[in-house]
Design a protein around this motif. Sequence first.
Motif, PDB file in Angstrom:
ATOM      1  N   ALA A  62      81.552  48.759  33.585  1.00 29.70           N
ATOM      2  CA  ALA A  62      81.484  50.150  33.653  1.00 29.70           C
ATOM      3  C   ALA A  62      82.080  50.725  35.018  1.00 29.70           C
ATOM      4  O   ALA A  62      82.306  51.828  35.031  1.00 29.70           O
ATOM      5  CB  ALA A  62      79.703  50.468  33.620  1.00 29.70           C
ATOM      6  N   GLY A  63      81.970  50.197  36.072  1.00 35.41           N
ATOM      7  CA  GLY A  63      82.361  50.531  37.401  1.00 35.41           C
ATOM      8  C   GLY A  63      83.878  50.775  37.376  1.00 35.41           C
ATOM      9  O   GLY A  63      84.604  51.578  37.882  1.00 35.41           O
ATOM     10  N   ALA A  64      84.421  49.758  36.682  1.00 31.46           N
ATOM     11  CA  ALA A  64      86.061  49.678  36.563  1.00 31.46           C
ATOM     12  C   ALA A  64      86.443  50.781  35.550  1.00 31.46           C
ATOM     13  O   ALA A  64      87.671  51.420  36.141  1.00 31.46           O
ATOM     14  CB  ALA A  64      86.509  48.430  35.889  1.00 31.46           C
ATOM     15  N   GLN A  65      85.852  51.117  34.635  1.00 32.54           N
ATOM     16  CA  GLN A  65      86.189  52.401  33.914  1.00 32.54           C
ATOM     17  C   GLN A  65      85.977  53.884  34.709  1.00 32.54           C
ATOM     18  O   GLN A  65      86.999  54.476  34.692  1.00 32.54           O
ATOM     19  CB  GLN A  65      84.968  52.696  32.486  1.00 32.54           C
ATOM     20  CG  GLN A  65      85.156  51.625  31.419  1.00 32.54           C
ATOM     21  CD  GLN A  65      84.130  51.691  30.641  1.00 32.54           C
ATOM     22  OE1 GLN A  65      82.968  51.500  30.775  1.00 32.54           O
ATOM     23  NE2 GLN A  65      84.543  52.180  29.315  1.00 32.54           N
TER      24      GLN A  65
ATOM     25  N   ALA B 106      88.454  41.493  20.338  1.00 30.80           N
ATOM     26  CA  ALA B 106      87.690  42.802  20.585  1.00 30.80           C
ATOM     27  C   ALA B 106      87.498  43.222  21.911  1.00 30.80           C
ATOM     28  O   ALA B 106      87.539  44.505  22.272  1.00 30.80           O
ATOM     29  CB  ALA B 106      86.083  42.448  19.838  1.00 30.80           C
ATOM     30  N   ALA B 107      87.027  42.257  22.853  1.00 39.85           N
ATOM     31  CA  ALA B 107      86.888  42.798  24.316  1.00 39.85           C
ATOM     32  C   ALA B 107      88.100  43.391  24.935  1.00 39.85           C
ATOM     33  O   ALA B 107      88.244  44.470  25.489  1.00 39.85           O
ATOM     34  CB  ALA B 107      86.464  41.642  25.097  1.00 39.85           C
ATOM     35  N   TYR B 108      89.349  42.578  24.467  1.00 43.11           N
ATOM     36  CA  TYR B 108      90.546  43.268  25.328  1.00 43.11           C
ATOM     37  C   TYR B 108      90.879  44.349  24.517  1.00 43.11           C
ATOM     38  O   TYR B 108      91.392  45.314  25.151  1.00 43.11           O
ATOM     39  CB  TYR B 108      91.638  42.026  24.866  1.00 43.11           C
ATOM     40  CG  TYR B 108      91.917  40.971  25.774  1.00 43.11           C
ATOM     41  CD1 TYR B 108      92.119  41.336  27.162  1.00 43.11           C
ATOM     42  CD2 TYR B 108      92.296  39.722  25.423  1.00 43.11           C
ATOM     43  CE1 TYR B 108      92.568  40.581  28.091  1.00 43.11           C
ATOM     44  CE2 TYR B 108      92.547  38.860  26.337  1.00 43.11           C
ATOM     45  CZ  TYR B 108      92.606  39.256  27.982  1.00 43.11           C
ATOM     46  OH  TYR B 108      92.978  38.261  28.869  1.00 43.11           O
ATOM     47  N   GLU B 109      90.767  44.773  23.003  1.00 40.14           N
ATOM     48  CA  GLU B 109      91.147  45.788  22.490  1.00 40.14           C
ATOM     49  C   GLU B 109      90.292  46.970  23.293  1.00 40.14           C
ATOM     50  O   GLU B 109      90.841  48.181  23.136  1.00 40.14           O
ATOM     51  CB  GLU B 109      90.830  45.892  20.914  1.00 40.14           C
ATOM     52  CG  GLU B 109      91.758  44.833  20.397  1.00 40.14           C
ATOM     53  CD  GLU B 109      91.339  44.677  18.907  1.00 40.14           C
ATOM     54  OE1 GLU B 109      92.210  44.237  18.138  1.00 40.14           O
ATOM     55  OE2 GLU B 109      90.038  44.720  18.483  1.00 40.14           O
ATOM     56  N   GLU B 110      89.051  46.811  23.355  1.00 40.53           N
ATOM     57  CA  GLU B 110      88.294  47.962  24.037  1.00 40.53           C
ATOM     58  C   GLU B 110      88.564  48.309  25.177  1.00 40.53           C
ATOM     59  O   GLU B 110      88.959  49.544  25.425  1.00 40.53           O
ATOM     60  CB  GLU B 110      86.769  47.555  23.997  1.00 40.53           C
ATOM     61  CG  GLU B 110      85.973  48.463  24.762  1.00 40.53           C
ATOM     62  CD  GLU B 110      84.452  47.903  25.150  1.00 40.53           C
ATOM     63  OE1 GLU B 110      83.862  48.730  25.845  1.00 40.53           O
ATOM     64  OE2 GLU B 110      84.234  46.810  24.727  1.00 40.53           O
ATOM     65  N   GLN B 111      88.918  47.435  26.224  1.00 44.78           N
ATOM     66  CA  GLN B 111      89.602  47.810  27.400  1.00 44.78           C
ATOM     67  C   GLN B 111      91.025  48.407  27.411  1.00 44.78           C
ATOM     68  O   GLN B 111      91.378  49.404  28.160  1.00 44.78           O
ATOM     69  CB  GLN B 111      89.615  46.717  28.531  1.00 44.78           C
ATOM     70  CG  GLN B 111      88.201  46.296  28.584  1.00 44.78           C
ATOM     71  CD  GLN B 111      88.158  45.313  29.932  1.00 44.78           C
ATOM     72  OE1 GLN B 111      88.961  45.583  30.810  1.00 44.78           O
ATOM     73  NE2 GLN B 111      87.046  44.758  29.991  1.00 44.78           N
ATOM     74  N   LEU B 112      92.211  48.001  26.519  1.00 43.89           N
ATOM     75  CA  LEU B 112      93.208  48.384  26.575  1.00 43.89           C
ATOM     76  C   LEU B 112      93.248  49.897  25.932  1.00 43.89           C
ATOM     77  O   LEU B 112      93.701  50.800  26.158  1.00 43.89           O
ATOM     78  CB  LEU B 112      94.231  47.507  25.847  1.00 43.89           C
ATOM     79  CG  LEU B 112      95.283  46.593  26.547  1.00 43.89           C
ATOM     80  CD1 LEU B 112      94.271  45.472  27.098  1.00 43.89           C
ATOM     81  CD2 LEU B 112      96.478  46.253  25.726  1.00 43.89           C
ATOM     82  N   ASP B 113      92.376  49.888  24.993  1.00 46.49           N
ATOM     83  CA  ASP B 113      92.211  51.133  24.282  1.00 46.49           C
ATOM     84  C   ASP B 113      91.667  52.444  25.284  1.00 46.49           C
ATOM     85  O   ASP B 113      92.222  53.360  25.330  1.00 46.49           O
ATOM     86  CB  ASP B 113      90.897  51.251  22.901  1.00 46.49           C
ATOM     87  CG  ASP B 113      90.955  52.417  22.412  1.00 46.49           C
ATOM     88  OD1 ASP B 113      92.169  52.906  21.623  1.00 46.49           O
ATOM     89  OD2 ASP B 113      89.796  53.192  22.414  1.00 46.49           O
ATOM     90  N   PHE B 114      90.763  52.026  26.297  1.00 44.95           N
ATOM     91  CA  PHE B 114      90.239  52.841  26.891  1.00 44.95           C
ATOM     92  C   PHE B 114      91.462  53.361  28.105  1.00 44.95           C
ATOM     93  O   PHE B 114      91.585  54.531  28.533  1.00 44.95           O
ATOM     94  CB  PHE B 114      89.206  52.259  27.913  1.00 44.95           C
ATOM     95  CG  PHE B 114      88.539  52.988  29.017  1.00 44.95           C
ATOM     96  CD1 PHE B 114      87.472  53.982  28.729  1.00 44.95           C
ATOM     97  CD2 PHE B 114      89.084  52.897  30.386  1.00 44.95           C
ATOM     98  CE1 PHE B 114      86.987  54.776  29.788  1.00 44.95           C
ATOM     99  CE2 PHE B 114      88.365  53.574  31.372  1.00 44.95           C
ATOM    100  CZ  PHE B 114      87.759  54.660  30.865  1.00 44.95           C
ATOM    101  N   ILE B 115      92.080  52.461  28.324  1.00 49.06           N
ATOM    102  CA  ILE B 115      93.199  52.664  29.400  1.00 49.06           C
ATOM    103  C   ILE B 115      94.099  53.751  28.561  1.00 49.06           C
ATOM    104  O   ILE B 115      94.552  54.769  29.502  1.00 49.06           O
ATOM    105  CB  ILE B 115      93.651  51.536  30.053  1.00 49.06           C
ATOM    106  CG1 ILE B 115      92.812  50.515  30.991  1.00 49.06           C
ATOM    107  CG2 ILE B 115      94.943  51.612  30.803  1.00 49.06           C
ATOM    108  CD1 ILE B 115      93.262  49.355  31.225  1.00 49.06           C
ATOM    109  N   GLU B 116      94.640  53.244  27.613  1.00 55.14           N
ATOM    110  CA  GLU B 116      95.730  54.083  26.821  1.00 55.14           C
ATOM    111  C   GLU B 116      95.167  55.536  26.465  1.00 55.14           C
ATOM    112  O   GLU B 116      95.851  56.474  26.835  1.00 55.14           O
ATOM    113  CB  GLU B 116      96.252  53.449  25.610  1.00 55.14           C
ATOM    114  CG  GLU B 116      96.847  52.146  25.682  1.00 55.14           C
ATOM    115  CD  GLU B 116      97.190  51.511  24.618  1.00 55.14           C
ATOM    116  OE1 GLU B 116      97.110  51.787  23.404  1.00 55.14           O
ATOM    117  OE2 GLU B 116      98.148  50.613  24.531  1.00 55.14           O
ATOM    118  N   LYS B 117      93.905  55.515  26.259  1.00 55.81           N
ATOM    119  CA  LYS B 117      93.058  56.849  25.945  1.00 55.81           C
ATOM    120  C   LYS B 117      93.335  57.730  27.137  1.00 55.81           C
ATOM    121  O   LYS B 117      93.082  58.846  27.072  1.00 55.81           O
ATOM    122  CB  LYS B 117      91.681  56.853  25.462  1.00 55.81           C
ATOM    123  CG  LYS B 117      91.074  57.798  24.982  1.00 55.81           C
ATOM    124  CD  LYS B 117      89.729  57.521  24.396  1.00 55.81           C
ATOM    125  CE  LYS B 117      88.833  57.054  25.401  1.00 55.81           C
ATOM    126  NZ  LYS B 117      87.417  56.900  24.997  1.00 55.81           N
TER     127      LYS B 117
END
Length: 388
Positions: free
Chosen positions: A94-97, A137-148
């Motif tokens: 959450a902090g990293a986001q 799934a965890a990797y996908e969530e984080q890469l998707d956040f960064i790309e978004k």
Amino acid sequence: MAKAVKLPRADRSIETYALVGTPTERPQAAPVFNRIAYAAAHVVSDPWADATPWTSPAIDWDATMAFRHHLWSLGFRIAEAMDTSQRGMGLDWAGAQELIRRSLTEARTVPGADLACGAGTDQLDKRDARSLDDVIAAYEEQLDFIEKHGGRSIMMASRALAHVATSPDDYNKVYGRILGQARDKVVLHWLGDMFDAELAGYWGSTRFEDALDTVLAIIRDHKDKVEGIKISLLDQSCEVELRRRLPEGVICFTGDDFNYAALIEGDGTHHSHALLGIFDAVAPQASKALAALAKGDLATFRGTIEPTVPLSRKIFEAPTQYYKAGVVFLAWLNGHQSHFTMPAGMQSARGAVHYADIFRLADQANVLDKPDLAVERMTAFMTQYGIA
């Protein structure tokens, strides 16, 4: 009269240490390098807001962003939300986001500013990882956040994957799935167990040669999606062998905080680019050295960067995972933050003699940018350890 401060020695004696260094001049404009140079950046805690600093540390976002501007002004790209920012050791997903969102927004206000963001699986506790699909799934969530949010990703090593994987094929499956979906090219991250004991046996083997074969196979199979790989094993020979065998067009980023000077300079045939936590602490010196290297001035490059290596080796000495304390300590001494506290109380991970050694080596490497301030703060800091 030379500036001086009382410092402890390992034999429990106290010396009056007189400073000898000279602050490094700043460039008038961000210099141009002939190496790609990422500085992995720390975060600044907010001690006045910390209700539970071990579990929910507050971040001083203004000071954290100001430090990124400091790095950009010196010509660096930023490796954001990596282990230097205490991912998994004080900064949660959450902090990293929030950090990623803010840094990407801030970068758009600075001409030429660049950064890439750490994508891992730290929202998934390894004890909750039951299968490779959980890790994917965890990797996908984080890469998707960064790309978004318009960012590029550094695919960090995963504790959860190290926990559930049983063979090199499992790494092939996970990395293949993620790289196959990535929108942009990704930087891979090979972090040794000296940085994180939970990553022992990463890539499916404890033997370097076998692990190297596995990661090279992954890179070859997905060459169009891999910009490069950062290797952080603190073993120069391992990095030299990796970069020799990388496919053409795939970059080797040194993460070797013991041997970066020689690896960046290269051997005349191959050289490493840089993605380093120590560049957070020695940014002005590294900037001057890299600018000199780009001009073919090897004497200035070596004369500027080589004195920082003993300092880096002290900061990153075992237990290496606590190197963040030394990095933030120097940011405080140099006036980039008003206090020496860290998320999760990480400043307590090292002792008085360690910090005294860092002070001496930083001075001798010309890393103390504001000697008067450094002496004032170090004197006050030493009183906490009974040194009047």
